[in-house]
Structures are given as C-alpha cells and as structure tokens.
Scaffold this active site. Structure first.
Site, PDB file in Angstrom:
ATOM      1  CB  SER A 192      -0.862  -0.015   1.261  1.00 29.52           C
ATOM      2  OG  SER A 192      -1.491   1.232   1.439  1.00 29.52           O
ATOM      3  CE1 TYR A 232      -4.335  -2.235   4.824  1.00 28.71           C
ATOM      4  CE2 TYR A 232      -3.419  -0.057   4.397  1.00 28.71           C
ATOM      5  CZ  TYR A 232      -3.936  -1.250   3.927  1.00 28.71           C
ATOM      6  OH  TYR A 232      -4.055  -1.468   2.576  1.00 28.71           O
TER       7      TYR A 232
END
Ligand code: NAP
Length: 251
Positions: free
Chosen positions: A157, A170
């Site tokens: 990401s 995350y």
C-alpha cells in the site's frame, strides 16, 4: 510509472498449466485476480474466510469454462503455524506444484492515531496482514520450489512505503510486508526459481477503500477488474526476471 512493458497484453492462455493460490479471493481485488487468472488458464486455489463468497467465485469460474478451482476456507486471523503447515501438507498431497502465490488478504483495522490504537487491534492487524502471510509463505515454499518458475506477490500500500497519520497498524503492517518481500527475494533470488515482489494497487474501488474513505464517491477509483493486467503480468512467465521490486499499479 507502470512496470508493465509497453503495450503488454496477456495471451489468452498466459497462465495455462499454472496453479495459483490467492488469499482473500472472495471479494475485492483478490476476487478479481482469481477470476482473471482462471480466465487466462490457471487452476486457482481460493483461500478466504467467508466460504459463501469463495463458492460464488468458484461458480463463476466453472460457469465461464475455467479449470475447476479449489476452495480453502481459512480465517487467517485464527490460523497458526501448525494449521498452515497442515494446509500445505493437504494441498501437496493432491497438487504437485504451486506456480503462484498472491498474498492479498488484509484487514484495515481502525483509522486512528497510534496513541489511541488498542494493543488487541494492533495484534489482530499484524496477525492477518503479516504473521499469517509469513507462516503461509513458509509452509508453501516447498510447493513453490517444485514449479519451473514461481511468482510470489505480496500486496502492499502507499502507506506501507511512506507512513501517514492515522493509518496505524495497517500502515506498519504494510512496511513489514515490504520487509518480508525484500528479505525473501534476497534469500531466494540467486538460488531458486521463485521470484518475490510487492505490489501496491493504489486506490481501487473495493469494500476496503470505501470503508477507509466513506465520503468518497465509489466511482472516483477504478474497479479491480480494470487493472488486472498488472497481476496477470506478475503471474505470467513474462515477469520472470523481476525480483525484489516494490511495484505499483498506479503512479
Ligand atoms: P477487501 O475488499 O476488504 O477484500 C479483502 C479480502 O481479504 C476479502 O475477501 C476478505 O474476506 C479477505 N480477508 C480479510 N480478512 C481475512 C482473514 N482473516 N482471513 C482470510 N481472508 C481475509 O480489500 P481490497 O481492497 O480488495 O484489498 C486487497 C489488498 O489490496 C489488501 O492487501 C489491501 O491492503 C490492498 N490495498 C487495497 C487498496 C484499495 O484501494 N482497495 C489500496 C492499497 C492496498 P471477506 O470477503 O470474508 O471479508
């Protein structure tokens, strides 16, 4: 900058004869990848936590005339080392080799400052996004070694390459994913048939994106199906010389 070679398009049978395991194959990017791999000839092993979603993907693949997929209902939040070793053992008794492994399943956790992130949530995100990914990779390495050429793709990401406020566990889990990719790629690059890369999809219209950005109109971002040539390329032998790279789908 895309890593796709100029004008690269997958051959219809680009993945014929390959067996590819996809985690989080019941929804979002993982579902689109599983369908796309099957449409290009692969036998796909569908791993995910919601069996009904995996069955729906199975039904679509069969209805489209694809190779009959396998279904592996597994909750990575609960899977331990022994479970994943047992899973790999079962797989290897019926499947001789694994040509591709797409680590796609992840959870978002809470969008909160680190100061307010609970230890329980931290552990949960690390378990699904990092620990299970590591353990599953380790368990499946012997099957990957049996393939002529094998591709492992970790899903990263933007916040796993540059930290950003309120992306908490995350973001940190995606940095760990990049580390896992780099160490493994460096270990395997010179001595094996297995290449290892990470892929940042960028903003894609999925449940995760809509959860992270509830005020954003869903049509702002591409649907996963529109981007699949990147995943196809990384699973096809055309990418055999790419190893240890942090790749991005969208610039
Ligand atoms: P998604 O729509 O939330 O789908 C995630 C998939 O992972 C679902 O099928 C989900 O299962 C599965 N999963 C979650 N927890 C699991 C568990 N404990 N055990 C097994 N499977 C589990 O997310 P997505 O947007 O497609 O994301 C796919 C990957 O791309 C993730 O690694 C994500 O971090 C990354 N990514 C996405 C974006 C984006 O904009 N969408 C951007 C950057 C990176 P259920 O169907 O049962 O919920």
């Amino acid at each position: 900058m895309t890593f796709l070679p100029d004008q690269w398009l997958p051959q219809a049978d680009a993945l014929a004869g390959k067996t590819i395991l996809v985690t989080g194959a019941g929804d979002g990017i993982g579902k689109a990848a599983a369908l796309s791999f099957a449409q290009h000839g692969a036998e796909v092993l569908l791993l995910g936590r919601t069996e009904a979603k995996l069955e729906a993907v199975y039904d679509t693949i069969v209805a489209e005339g694809g190779v009959e997929p396998g279904i592996i209902p597994t909750d990575l939040a609960k899977a331990g080392h022994d479970d994943l070793i047992a899973l790999a053992g079962e797989l290897s008794s019926s499947i001789p080799k694994l040509d591709g492994l797409l680590h796609n399943a992840s959870i978002l956790g809470d969008r909160k400052p680190l100061a307010q992130t609970s230890a329980a949530l931290w552990h949960q995100v690390m378990q699904v996004n990092v620990n299970a990914t590591f353990m599953l990779t380790q368990a499946l390495l012997p099957m990957l070694e049996q393939a002529l050429l094998a591709s492992v793709v970790f899903t990263s990401s933007g916040v796993g390459r540059r930290g950003r406020a309120f992306w908490g566990a995350y973001a940190v889990s995606k940095f760990a994913t990049e580390g896992l990719m780099q160490v493994l790629a460096d270990e395997l690059g010179a001595i094996s048939n297995i290449r290892v890369n990470s892929l940042n999809p960028g903003a894609v219209n999925t449940t995760m994106r809509r959860t992270a950005y509830p005020a954003e109109p869903p049509t702002t971002n591409p649907n996963p199906e529109a981007l699949m040539q990147h995943w196809l390329y990384l699973m096809s032998d055309d990418s055999k010389d790419i190893n240890g790279q942090a790749l991005s789908v969208q610039s």
